[in-house]
Design an enzyme around this catalytic site. Sequence first.
Site, mmCIF file in Angstrom:
data_model
loop_
_atom_site.group_PDB
_atom_site.id
_atom_site.type_symbol
_atom_site.label_atom_id
_atom_site.label_comp_id
_atom_site.label_asym_id
_atom_site.label_seq_id
_atom_site.Cartn_x
_atom_site.Cartn_y
_atom_site.Cartn_z
ATOM 1 N N ASP A 9 0.881 -1.178 0.000
ATOM 2 C CA ASP A 9 0.000 0.000 0.000
ATOM 3 C C ASP A 9 0.920 1.230 0.000
ATOM 4 O O ASP A 9 1.059 1.920 0.984
ATOM 5 C CB ASP A 9 -0.952 0.003 1.214
ATOM 6 C CG ASP A 9 -0.236 -0.009 2.554
ATOM 7 O OD1 ASP A 9 0.877 -0.555 2.652
ATOM 8 O OD2 ASP A 9 -0.782 0.556 3.535
ATOM 9 N N HIS A 244 9.144 -0.316 9.364
ATOM 10 C CA HIS A 244 8.255 -1.490 9.401
ATOM 11 C C HIS A 244 8.449 -2.406 8.185
ATOM 12 O O HIS A 244 8.835 -3.565 8.316
ATOM 13 C CB HIS A 244 6.795 -1.033 9.420
ATOM 14 C CG HIS A 244 6.468 -0.026 10.463
ATOM 15 N ND1 HIS A 244 6.365 -0.349 11.792
ATOM 16 C CD2 HIS A 244 6.213 1.306 10.375
ATOM 17 C CE1 HIS A 244 6.047 0.741 12.479
ATOM 18 N NE2 HIS A 244 5.952 1.748 11.650
#
Length: 318
Positions: A9, A244
Site C-alpha cells: 500500500d 516497518h
Amino acid sequence: MKKMILDLDTGVDDTLAISYALGSPEVELIGITGTYGNVLLEQGMRNDLAITDLLGHSEVKVYPGLPHAEKADSFSVLPVSEFIHGKNGIGDIEIPDSSRRPESQSAVDFIIDAVKTYGDDLVYVPTGPMTNIAAALRKAPEIKDRIGKIVLMGGALTVCGNVSAWTEANISQDPDAANELFRSGAPVTMVGLDVTLQTLLTYKETKRWRDLGTKASTFLADMTDFYIKAYETTSPHLGGCGLHDPLAVAVAIDPTLVTTLPINMQVDVDGPTRGRTIGDNTRLNDSHKSMQVAVGVDVQRFLDEFMTRISRLAEQAG
Ligand code: BDR
Ligand code: CA
C-alpha cells in the site's frame, strides 16, 4: 535464486521495502501486487510504477489487487495516514509518472500462478492489509501447502497497537482477511510492531543518501525526512521513524535477523478487540505451529544491511 512478491500500500516505508528488495542480490522481485491502506489502490500502483522506474528497475510488473476489504463497500484513506505518508503516499515528493500501466492479470491470479510456478522458492511479503492473499487462499486453498513462505508486516503481540491499544494499522484495515491467513495453516512469519518499532531511522542516515547526490538517493532522503518529521509528532519518544516494511523484506531474505516465537495465531474479528493479533486458544495444544512471531531483532545488523543495500541501489540507479 528465491523469487519475491511484494504486496504493498505504497506508502513511505513500502517504498523503502521496494528499495531493500531491489538492493538484495539474493532475491528476484518478480512482481508487486497492489493493495490499499496508506493510499488508495490506484495511487499505490502509480507509486509502484514510478518508484521502480526511478530505481532503475522498470522490468518489475505491478498487478492490481482488491480496492477494499471483502466485507466493506469502499475504502477511504485515514487522515493520520496522510499525515504520516503524505497525500500522495511518498511524502508529497513529486517524481515522474511511469509510462507503464498495471498488468491486466489480477493480483490474486498472479499470486496463485506464481505459487504454482515457483512453489518452495517463492516468498510473499504483504506490507499492507491481507485482503489479496486471503482472496487467493479462498480461490485456491491448496497454495497454502505449496508456497515457500509468507513474511508479513503487521500486528503486535507483545506491545500495543498503533491504531488503538490493541490494533496495528495493516491488520485493522481488514481483520477478517488477516484472521483467514493466520488460521489457514500457511507458513507465516509475523513481523509486527514488537520488532519494527525497534528499528529506527534518523536524519543522520537520510543525510548519507542526500550526500550521494543521485536522483534516486535525493528522492529517498526527501521522502523519508517527511516520514521522520511526522514521527516527531506521532511518536516523539522514539527518536526516529519505524522501518516497518523493509524489516519484513529483510527477514524474508535473512530470517536470522530476528528471534521468533512459534505460535498458532488468530485475529479477533468480533467484539471490542476487533483487530487484535493473539494466540489462538483452540490451537494451543497443536504440536504443529504454522506461524512464527518475531519478538526480538538484531537492530544494528539490520540497520547496516538496510543502509548498505539501499545506498548501493540508489547510487547505481543514478
Ligand atoms: C504499517 O502501516 C502502514 O502505515 C505502514 O506502511 C506499515 O506497513 C505499520 O503499522
Ligand atoms: Ca505498508
